[in-house]
Design a protein around this motif. Sequence first.
Motif, PDB file in Angstrom:
ATOM      1  N   ALA A 100       0.859  -1.187   0.000  1.00 58.06           N
ATOM      2  CA  ALA A 100       0.000   0.000   0.000  1.00 58.06           C
ATOM      3  C   ALA A 100       0.895   1.239   0.000  1.00 58.06           C
ATOM      4  CB  ALA A 100      -0.918   0.000   1.209  1.00 58.06           C
ATOM      5  N   ARG A 101       0.814   2.002  -1.042  1.00 61.26           N
ATOM      6  CA  ARG A 101       1.687   3.162  -1.217  1.00 61.26           C
ATOM      7  C   ARG A 101       1.536   4.190  -0.105  1.00 61.26           C
ATOM      8  NH1 ARG A 101       2.621   5.408  -7.250  1.00 61.26           N
ATOM      9  NH2 ARG A 101       2.710   3.184  -7.603  1.00 61.26           N
ATOM     10  N   LYS A 102       0.311   4.417   0.340  1.00 60.66           N
ATOM     11  CA  LYS A 102       0.058   5.448   1.337  1.00 60.66           C
ATOM     12  C   LYS A 102       0.096   4.922   2.769  1.00 60.66           C
ATOM     13  CE  LYS A 102      -2.545   8.399  -1.740  1.00 60.66           C
ATOM     14  NZ  LYS A 102      -3.757   9.170  -1.964  1.00 60.66           N
ATOM     15  N   SER A 103       0.544   3.698   2.963  1.00 63.30           N
ATOM     16  CA  SER A 103       0.595   3.149   4.313  1.00 63.30           C
ATOM     17  C   SER A 103       1.800   3.701   5.077  1.00 63.30           C
ATOM     18  CB  SER A 103       0.664   1.620   4.270  1.00 63.30           C
ATOM     19  OG  SER A 103       1.857   1.185   3.659  1.00 63.30           O
ATOM     20  N   ARG A 104       1.656   3.736   6.391  1.00 63.38           N
ATOM     21  CA  ARG A 104       2.772   4.110   7.261  1.00 63.38           C
ATOM     22  C   ARG A 104       3.561   2.833   7.502  1.00 63.38           C
ATOM     23  NH1 ARG A 104       3.279   4.091  12.774  1.00 63.38           N
ATOM     24  NH2 ARG A 104       1.075   3.645  13.012  1.00 63.38           N
ATOM     25  N   LYS A 105       4.856   2.883   7.257  1.00 57.89           N
ATOM     26  CA  LYS A 105       5.693   1.695   7.342  1.00 57.89           C
ATOM     27  C   LYS A 105       6.697   1.840   8.481  1.00 57.89           C
ATOM     28  CE  LYS A 105       5.073   1.460   2.408  1.00 57.89           C
ATOM     29  NZ  LYS A 105       4.183   2.593   2.333  1.00 57.89           N
ATOM     30  N   VAL A 106       6.801   0.786   9.277  1.00 60.38           N
ATOM     31  CA  VAL A 106       7.732   0.763  10.392  1.00 60.38           C
ATOM     32  C   VAL A 106       8.549  -0.520  10.288  1.00 60.38           C
ATOM     33  CG1 VAL A 106       7.974   0.702  12.905  1.00 60.38           C
ATOM     34  CG2 VAL A 106       6.161   2.068  11.859  1.00 60.38           C
ATOM     35  N   VAL A 107       9.868  -0.379  10.334  1.00 58.78           N
ATOM     36  CA  VAL A 107      10.763  -1.532  10.296  1.00 58.78           C
ATOM     37  C   VAL A 107      11.098  -1.904  11.732  1.00 58.78           C
ATOM     38  CG1 VAL A 107      13.007  -2.385   9.503  1.00 58.78           C
ATOM     39  CG2 VAL A 107      11.732  -0.761   8.110  1.00 58.78           C
ATOM     40  N   ARG A 108      11.024  -3.195  12.026  1.00 55.01           N
ATOM     41  CA  ARG A 108      11.357  -3.648  13.384  1.00 55.01           C
ATOM     42  C   ARG A 108      12.022  -5.014  13.326  1.00 55.01           C
ATOM     43  NH1 ARG A 108       7.840  -7.545  15.048  1.00 55.01           N
ATOM     44  NH2 ARG A 108       5.885  -7.666  13.928  1.00 55.01           N
ATOM     45  N   VAL A 109      12.715  -5.326  14.406  1.00 56.75           N
ATOM     46  CA  VAL A 109      13.335  -6.638  14.543  1.00 56.75           C
ATOM     47  C   VAL A 109      12.238  -7.599  14.987  1.00 56.75           C
ATOM     48  CG1 VAL A 109      15.078  -7.979  15.784  1.00 56.75           C
ATOM     49  CG2 VAL A 109      15.542  -5.604  15.153  1.00 56.75           C
ATOM     50  N   ALA A 110      12.092  -8.714  14.291  1.00 57.46           N
ATOM     51  CA  ALA A 110      11.054  -9.693  14.621  1.00 57.46           C
ATOM     52  C   ALA A 110      11.537 -10.606  15.743  1.00 57.46           C
ATOM     53  CB  ALA A 110      10.706 -10.511  13.387  1.00 57.46           C
ATOM     54  N   LYS A 111      10.635 -10.942  16.644  1.00 55.55           N
ATOM     55  CA  LYS A 111      10.985 -11.803  17.767  1.00 55.55           C
ATOM     56  C   LYS A 111      11.395 -13.193  17.294  1.00 55.55           C
ATOM     57  CE  LYS A 111       8.095  -9.411  21.063  1.00 55.55           C
ATOM     58  NZ  LYS A 111       6.933  -9.445  21.919  1.00 55.55           N
ATOM     59  N   ALA A 112      10.798 -13.648  16.204  1.00 58.22           N
ATOM     60  CA  ALA A 112      11.086 -14.988  15.680  1.00 58.22           C
ATOM     61  C   ALA A 112      12.355 -15.013  14.832  1.00 58.22           C
ATOM     62  CB  ALA A 112       9.896 -15.477  14.855  1.00 58.22           C
ATOM     63  N   GLY A 113      13.031 -13.884  14.700  1.00 54.97           N
ATOM     64  CA  GLY A 113      14.206 -13.774  13.838  1.00 54.97           C
ATOM     65  C   GLY A 113      13.844 -13.064  12.561  1.00 54.97           C
ATOM     66  N   GLY A 114      14.805 -12.461  11.944  1.00 56.52           N
ATOM     67  CA  GLY A 114      14.554 -11.699  10.719  1.00 56.52           C
ATOM     68  C   GLY A 114      14.091 -10.289  11.027  1.00 56.52           C
ATOM     69  N   ILE A 115      13.580  -9.646  10.012  1.00 59.27           N
ATOM     70  CA  ILE A 115      13.135  -8.261  10.106  1.00 59.27           C
ATOM     71  C   ILE A 115      11.692  -8.180   9.603  1.00 59.27           C
ATOM     72  CG2 ILE A 115      13.560  -5.888   9.279  1.00 59.27           C
ATOM     73  CD1 ILE A 115      15.810  -6.866  11.052  1.00 59.27           C
ATOM     74  N   ALA A 116      10.890  -7.368  10.260  1.00 57.88           N
ATOM     75  CA  ALA A 116       9.500  -7.190   9.856  1.00 57.88           C
ATOM     76  C   ALA A 116       9.271  -5.749   9.416  1.00 57.88           C
ATOM     77  CB  ALA A 116       8.564  -7.522  11.011  1.00 57.88           C
ATOM     78  N   VAL A 117       8.351  -5.587   8.485  1.00 55.22           N
ATOM     79  CA  VAL A 117       7.876  -4.268   8.094  1.00 55.22           C
ATOM     80  C   VAL A 117       6.390  -4.246   8.394  1.00 55.22           C
ATOM     81  CG1 VAL A 117       7.559  -2.607   6.232  1.00 55.22           C
ATOM     82  CG2 VAL A 117       9.619  -4.021   6.281  1.00 55.22           C
ATOM     83  N   ASP A 118       5.994  -3.398   9.335  1.00 58.33           N
ATOM     84  CA  ASP A 118       4.588  -3.237   9.676  1.00 58.33           C
ATOM     85  C   ASP A 118       4.037  -2.090   8.828  1.00 58.33           C
ATOM     86  OD1 ASP A 118       4.824  -5.201  11.633  1.00 58.33           O
ATOM     87  OD2 ASP A 118       5.312  -3.733  13.195  1.00 58.33           O
ATOM     88  N   MET A 119       2.883  -2.331   8.207  1.00 55.63           N
ATOM     89  CA  MET A 119       2.251  -1.310   7.373  1.00 55.63           C
ATOM     90  C   MET A 119       0.853  -1.022   7.916  1.00 55.63           C
ATOM     91  SD  MET A 119       3.517  -2.608   3.671  1.00 55.63           S
ATOM     92  CE  MET A 119       3.930  -4.290   4.097  1.00 55.63           C
ATOM     93  N   THR A 120       0.562   0.259   8.099  1.00 56.99           N
ATOM     94  CA  THR A 120      -0.722   0.673   8.627  1.00 56.99           C
ATOM     95  C   THR A 120      -1.318   1.736   7.730  1.00 56.99           C
ATOM     96  OG1 THR A 120       0.170   0.332  10.849  1.00 56.99           O
ATOM     97  CG2 THR A 120      -1.887   1.558  10.681  1.00 56.99           C
ATOM     98  N   LEU A 121      -2.588   1.536   7.377  1.00 56.66           N
ATOM     99  CA  LEU A 121      -3.308   2.564   6.613  1.00 56.66           C
ATOM    100  C   LEU A 121      -4.068   3.425   7.595  1.00 56.66           C
ATOM    101  CD1 LEU A 121      -4.714   0.509   3.612  1.00 56.66           C
ATOM    102  CD2 LEU A 121      -3.040   2.345   3.520  1.00 56.66           C
ATOM    103  N   ASP A 122      -3.792   4.713   7.584  1.00 53.08           N
ATOM    104  CA  ASP A 122      -4.509   5.642   8.457  1.00 53.08           C
ATOM    105  C   ASP A 122      -5.795   6.027   7.762  1.00 53.08           C
ATOM    106  OD1 ASP A 122      -2.465   5.560  10.322  1.00 53.08           O
ATOM    107  OD2 ASP A 122      -1.348   7.137   9.301  1.00 53.08           O
ATOM    108  N   GLY A 123      -6.878   5.870   8.452  1.00 52.21           N
ATOM    109  CA  GLY A 123      -8.151   6.130   7.809  1.00 52.21           C
ATOM    110  C   GLY A 123      -8.862   7.210   8.440  1.00 52.21           C
TER     111      GLY A 123
END
Length: 101
Positions: free
Chosen positions: A78-101
């Motif tokens: 989603a182009r207009k989503s807010r993206k946050v990069v975080r370290v995943a507890k299970a290993g690796g890296i996660a990108v959380d994307m949130t659409l503000d409505g």
Amino acid sequence: MLFSEVEVARALSEFSLTSNTGAPQGAVLDFKVEGELPVKLRVHMQTREGKQLYHVMEEPFVAAALLAYCMKAKIPIARKSRKVVRVAKAGGIAVDMTLDG
């Protein structure tokens, strides 16, 4: 979206080789998390010339690399989503994307 360590290394390698960001260009051999908020990775790389070095990659670079990886793999983002990069507890890296409505 969760990225394995192999996917993160591949994304960082591809982005460093194709972008003009001033970061060293080369293959990522491995990485360690150096900071979690914001994400900071200490990356062990091998340049095209065969030289091995360590380089710290900050969150904006990591985010751009992972999003470029998604675009190349045709994973919709989603182009207009807010993206946050975080370290995943299970290993690796996660990108959380949130659409503000």
